[in-house]
Design a protein around this motif. Structure first.
Motif, short mmCIF file in Angstrom:
data_model
loop_
_atom_site.label_atom_id
_atom_site.label_comp_id
_atom_site.label_asym_id
_atom_site.label_seq_id
_atom_site.Cartn_x
_atom_site.Cartn_y
_atom_site.Cartn_z
N THR A 88 0.86 -1.18 0.00
CA THR A 88 0.00 0.00 0.00
C THR A 88 0.89 1.23 0.00
O THR A 88 1.75 1.38 0.88
N VAL A 89 0.69 2.09 -0.98
CA VAL A 89 1.52 3.27 -1.18
C VAL A 89 0.68 4.52 -0.98
O VAL A 89 -0.47 4.59 -1.44
N LEU A 90 1.23 5.50 -0.30
CA LEU A 90 0.57 6.79 -0.08
C LEU A 90 1.43 7.89 -0.69
O LEU A 90 2.62 8.00 -0.38
N ASP A 91 0.82 8.71 -1.54
CA ASP A 91 1.52 9.84 -2.16
C ASP A 91 1.03 11.13 -1.52
O ASP A 91 -0.15 11.48 -1.61
N LEU A 92 1.94 11.84 -0.85
CA LEU A 92 1.61 13.11 -0.21
C LEU A 92 1.66 14.24 -1.23
O LEU A 92 2.71 14.53 -1.80
N SER A 153 -1.36 3.03 10.84
CA SER A 153 -0.60 1.81 10.54
C SER A 153 -1.17 1.03 9.36
O SER A 153 -1.31 -0.20 9.41
N SER A 154 -1.49 1.74 8.28
CA SER A 154 -2.13 1.10 7.13
C SER A 154 -1.32 1.20 5.84
O SER A 154 -1.73 0.66 4.82
N VAL A 155 -0.16 1.85 5.88
CA VAL A 155 0.60 2.15 4.66
C VAL A 155 2.01 1.54 4.76
O VAL A 155 2.65 1.61 5.80
N ASP A 156 2.46 0.95 3.65
CA ASP A 156 3.81 0.38 3.60
C ASP A 156 4.86 1.41 3.21
O ASP A 156 5.98 1.40 3.72
N VAL A 157 4.51 2.27 2.26
CA VAL A 157 5.47 3.23 1.70
C VAL A 157 4.80 4.58 1.49
O VAL A 157 3.68 4.65 0.97
#
Length: 268
Positions: A88-92, A153-157
């Motif tokens: 799971t990836v999050l882009d800020l 605590s839901s994102v890997d990267v």
């Protein structure tokens, strides 16, 4: 800095990127500030050329939805993220979704990519592109990177491209990033850092803040903020070669003398 001042900065940044989002942009044309129709050696530079100077490959640029790449940024977080299938990836500050669309095939159908941006027009542009091009593992959420609409605590990267400098509350950004990352999760960020003090007139220029200049922090300051948030294995590596790209953002101010792009990594 007061919350009123913080809001003034956010509103100015939001307005600036709203105007960018509403422009019709293709990879063959000049893009919006901070790199709008800039010239290098008296030649107009296209979005594709700008992106290559940031470190994106021709292969990466080939399959990106039309309008997603607006030439905004100062590096390629994909190159350091080492994305794996199922993550799971999050882009800020996901903008038009450029880096999210690049991350999508890397994490695959079992993975997920979340883009967060505070500009409604950017979110609309990104969502339209995701639907039109059938990116089923990508979603875009309206929100501020200081107050992420993402579960603990839901994102890997976490990736980000030249956005954290735009925040007037960077400590809160890193605190939020730490919150949403899983244990062992990692940061893979491209952003600008300050190499020497900005002249006072540049510090007070709100347009230069929106142009990724006045909001830059020093390496020591960023390191301290990340430590306070709880991050370990912090690495901030300046890229001197980025000065060629940065010098065209505001050539009348010689901004490359004060800021440089950097690779920022850390682990929760």
């Amino acid at each position: 800095m007061s919350e009123v001042q913080n809001d003034q900065i956010r509103n100015n940044v939001r307005q600036n990127y709203k105007e960018i989002a509403l422009r019709v942009v293709s990879s063959d044309n000049c893009c919006a500030p901070p790199s709008c129709c800039t010239t290098i050696d008296n030649q107009n530079i296209s979005i594709e050329e700008i992106s290559k100077k940031m470190g994106y490959t021709a292969e990466e640029l080939k399959n990106i939805p039309d309008g997603a790449n607006m030439g905004l940024g100062c590096g390629n977080p994909q190159a350091i993220a080492d994305l794996k299938e199922g993550e799971t990836v999050l882009d800020l500050g996901s903008g038009g979704g450029f880096d999210c669309f690049l991350a999508s095939p890397k994490v695959g159908s079992k993975g997920k990519v979340i883009g967060v941006d505070m500009t409604p027009e950017m979110i609309t542009k990104a969502r339209n592109n995701a639907e039109k091009n059938q990116f089923s593992n990508v979603e875009f959420r309206l929100g501020e990177i200081e107050n992420l609409p993402v579960a603990d605590s839901s994102v890997d990267v976490i990736i980000s491209n030249c956005v954290i400098n735009l925040s007037p509350n960077k400590r809160r950004v890193f605190t939020e990033a730490y919150r949403v990352l899983k244990e062992g999760g990692r940061l893979a960020i491209s952003d600008v850092v300050m190499t020497t003090d900005l002249p006072e007139e540049l510090q007070d220029d709100i347009q230069l803040y929106s142009g990724c200049i006045s909001g830059a922090s020093t390496i020591d300051n960023l390191t301290e903020l990340m430590k306070l948030a709880g991050f370990k294995n912090i690495s901030i590596t300046p890229k001197d070669e980025s000065k060629e790209l940065i010098k065209v953002w505001a050539p009348e101010h010689n901004v490359e003398e004060y800021v440089v792009s950097a690779i920022i990594t850390a682990v929760k």
